[in-house]
Write a protein that holds these residues in place. Structure first.
Motif, short mmCIF file in Angstrom:
data_model
loop_
_atom_site.label_atom_id
_atom_site.label_comp_id
_atom_site.label_asym_id
_atom_site.label_seq_id
_atom_site.Cartn_x
_atom_site.Cartn_y
_atom_site.Cartn_z
N GLY A 114 -72.34 62.61 -3.95
CA GLY A 114 -71.90 61.40 -4.62
C GLY A 114 -70.42 61.14 -4.34
N LEU A 115 -70.13 60.08 -3.60
CA LEU A 115 -68.75 59.71 -3.31
C LEU A 115 -68.21 58.80 -4.41
CD1 LEU A 115 -69.00 59.05 0.53
CD2 LEU A 115 -68.43 61.16 -0.66
N SER A 162 -67.69 52.72 -0.07
CA SER A 162 -67.46 53.69 1.00
C SER A 162 -68.70 54.53 1.25
CB SER A 162 -66.28 54.60 0.64
OG SER A 162 -65.09 53.87 0.51
N ALA A 163 -69.35 54.94 0.17
CA ALA A 163 -70.53 55.78 0.29
C ALA A 163 -71.61 55.09 1.11
CB ALA A 163 -71.06 56.15 -1.10
N TRP A 164 -71.88 53.82 0.82
CA TRP A 164 -72.97 53.14 1.53
C TRP A 164 -72.57 52.73 2.94
CZ3 TRP A 164 -77.73 53.75 0.47
CH2 TRP A 164 -78.12 54.08 -0.84
N LEU A 184 -69.22 49.77 10.50
CA LEU A 184 -69.37 49.58 9.06
C LEU A 184 -68.19 50.15 8.25
CD1 LEU A 184 -73.22 50.10 8.70
CD2 LEU A 184 -71.93 47.96 8.77
N PRO A 185 -67.73 51.38 8.54
CA PRO A 185 -66.53 51.84 7.82
C PRO A 185 -65.30 50.96 8.10
CG PRO A 185 -67.70 53.72 8.71
CD PRO A 185 -68.34 52.50 9.29
N ARG A 222 -67.28 46.03 -7.07
CA ARG A 222 -68.66 45.56 -7.00
C ARG A 222 -68.85 44.52 -5.90
NH1 ARG A 222 -68.76 43.80 -13.12
NH2 ARG A 222 -66.69 43.20 -12.39
N VAL A 223 -67.86 43.69 -5.69
CA VAL A 223 -67.94 42.70 -4.63
C VAL A 223 -67.89 43.39 -3.27
CG1 VAL A 223 -66.75 40.74 -3.54
CG2 VAL A 223 -66.95 40.86 -6.04
N ARG A 224 -67.02 44.37 -3.13
CA ARG A 224 -66.95 45.11 -1.86
C ARG A 224 -68.27 45.81 -1.57
NH1 ARG A 224 -61.85 46.74 -3.86
NH2 ARG A 224 -62.61 48.89 -4.16
N LEU A 225 -68.88 46.38 -2.62
CA LEU A 225 -70.17 47.04 -2.43
C LEU A 225 -71.22 46.06 -1.94
CD1 LEU A 225 -72.16 49.39 -2.74
CD2 LEU A 225 -72.38 48.77 -5.17
N ARG A 226 -71.29 44.88 -2.58
CA ARG A 226 -72.27 43.88 -2.15
C ARG A 226 -72.04 43.45 -0.71
NH1 ARG A 226 -71.11 40.60 -7.58
NH2 ARG A 226 -72.32 41.86 -9.04
N LEU A 227 -70.78 43.23 -0.35
CA LEU A 227 -70.48 42.81 1.02
C LEU A 227 -70.83 43.89 2.03
CD1 LEU A 227 -67.08 40.95 0.48
CD2 LEU A 227 -69.29 39.93 1.05
#
Length: 321
Positions: A122-123, A128-130, A208-209, A229-234
């Motif tokens: 778990g990061l 970053s994790a995804w 992706l990174p 949350r926005v960064r995760l969705r993007l």
């Protein structure tokens, strides 16, 4: 790999020999540069592991050793003026290519171990994790295309019935290797080329990174990007779009179609993919309102929170929820 990239670039400049219609040092140059980018990305990903660091160290070491062995063989064949891949001309050439095949399998297995470790760990930052997880999985899928290229073509199987073919395997689909090719990449221009999806898949590990890094750099200028949350969705939208591109170029190559000559069906699929990515991006950006500070101004970062008069923070409550 950095040193080898420079050395093979010099070889390209001073050695005019050709192998299978391509400069003799072009393949070792491409491979060393690709391994350089791959090694840097993998080293960064391993540094993110809060657990399983010992297992990650061993897997990374196996990748480094396997990659080094493969590059020694590719460079050695270039020095001899012989093709490294698919070479079945002599028992020695065949033995070298068989050894390369083993190193690729070992390297892929070690990369798979690293991917599993990244999924199990778990990061702290979910975006970053995804980005790391999708990048590692797509990289593994891109590497699998290499195994497809090592399969004999129908013409080679027919030739094997009467004797040993000089070449076993090909990257071209529907055309012989060594025909008219694109500048810089060397990809086929008259038929399909499996090196296209191979390249696209492998370098998801960097794309992706770096996409996430761009979002982080732009966050101070665009308030919505300051929200995790926005960064995760993007990142999820970008990962889905990149997966679609990988599937599309794989499908195109297997149909014997050159990257630069898409037909109407390929263009239609690309248009659907583009529209879907655009809609996903719009939804990701629209889904969250940037936090507002007590003065009524939009905050630049997600770290700025609003108090609700009860001593609590709306941002903290949302994160807890």
């Amino acid at each position: 790999m950095a040193v080898l990239t420079v050395m093979t670039a010099v070889g390209l400049a001073v050695d005019d020999r050709l192998v299978a219609g391509s400069p003799v040092w072009f393949k070792p140059f491409k491979f060393s540069a690709s391994f350089l980018a791959y090694a840097l990305s993998l080293a960064w990903m391993l540094s993110l592991l809060p657990r399983f660091r010992r297992a990650g160290w061993w897997a990374g070491t196996v990748v480094a050793v396997a990659g080094a062995v493969e590059m020694v063989l590719i460079t050695g064949q270039a020095m001899r003026g012989r093709r490294s891949h698919f070479n079945n001309e002599t028992p020695f050439d065949k033995a070298l290519f068989d050894t390369m095949a083993v190193t690729v399998v070992v390297l892929w297995a070690a990369a798979l171990v690293i991917a599993v470790l990244l999924f199990r760990t778990g990061l702290a930052d979910r975006a970053s994790a995804w980005a790391v997880r999708f990048g590692s999985v797509l990289s593994l899928a891109g590497a699998l295309i290499g195994f497809r290229m090592a399969r004999p073509t129908p013409e080679q199987r027919a030739e094997a019935e009467t004797g040993d073919p000089a070449v076993v395997g090909a990257h071209g689909v529907g055309v012989p290797d060594g025909g008219p090719s694109m500048p810089l990449t060397g990809w086929e221009m008259t038929g399909g080329d499996l090196r296209v999806p191979h390249f696209v898949g492998l370098h998801a590990l960097q794309v992706l990174p770096f996409f996430l890094l761009a979002l982080v750099v732009l966050a101070p200028r665009f308030a919505r990007l300051g929200d995790e949350r926005v960064r995760l969705r993007l990142v999820l939208v970008a990962s889905g779009a990149y997966t679609g591109v990988f599937a599309l170029v794989t499908w195109q190559a297997l149909r014997g179609q050159a990257l630069v000559s898409p037909d109407g069906v390929t263009l239609a699929a690309a248009a659907v993919l583009l529209l879907t990515a655009a809609a996903g991006t719009w939804a990701a950006l629209r889904g969250t309102t940037p936090p507002v500070d007590p003065t009524g101004e939009t905050s630049r970062t997600s770290g700025t929170s609003r108090t609700d008069g009860t001593g609590g923070s709306d941002t903290h409550k949302e994160l807890a929820a």
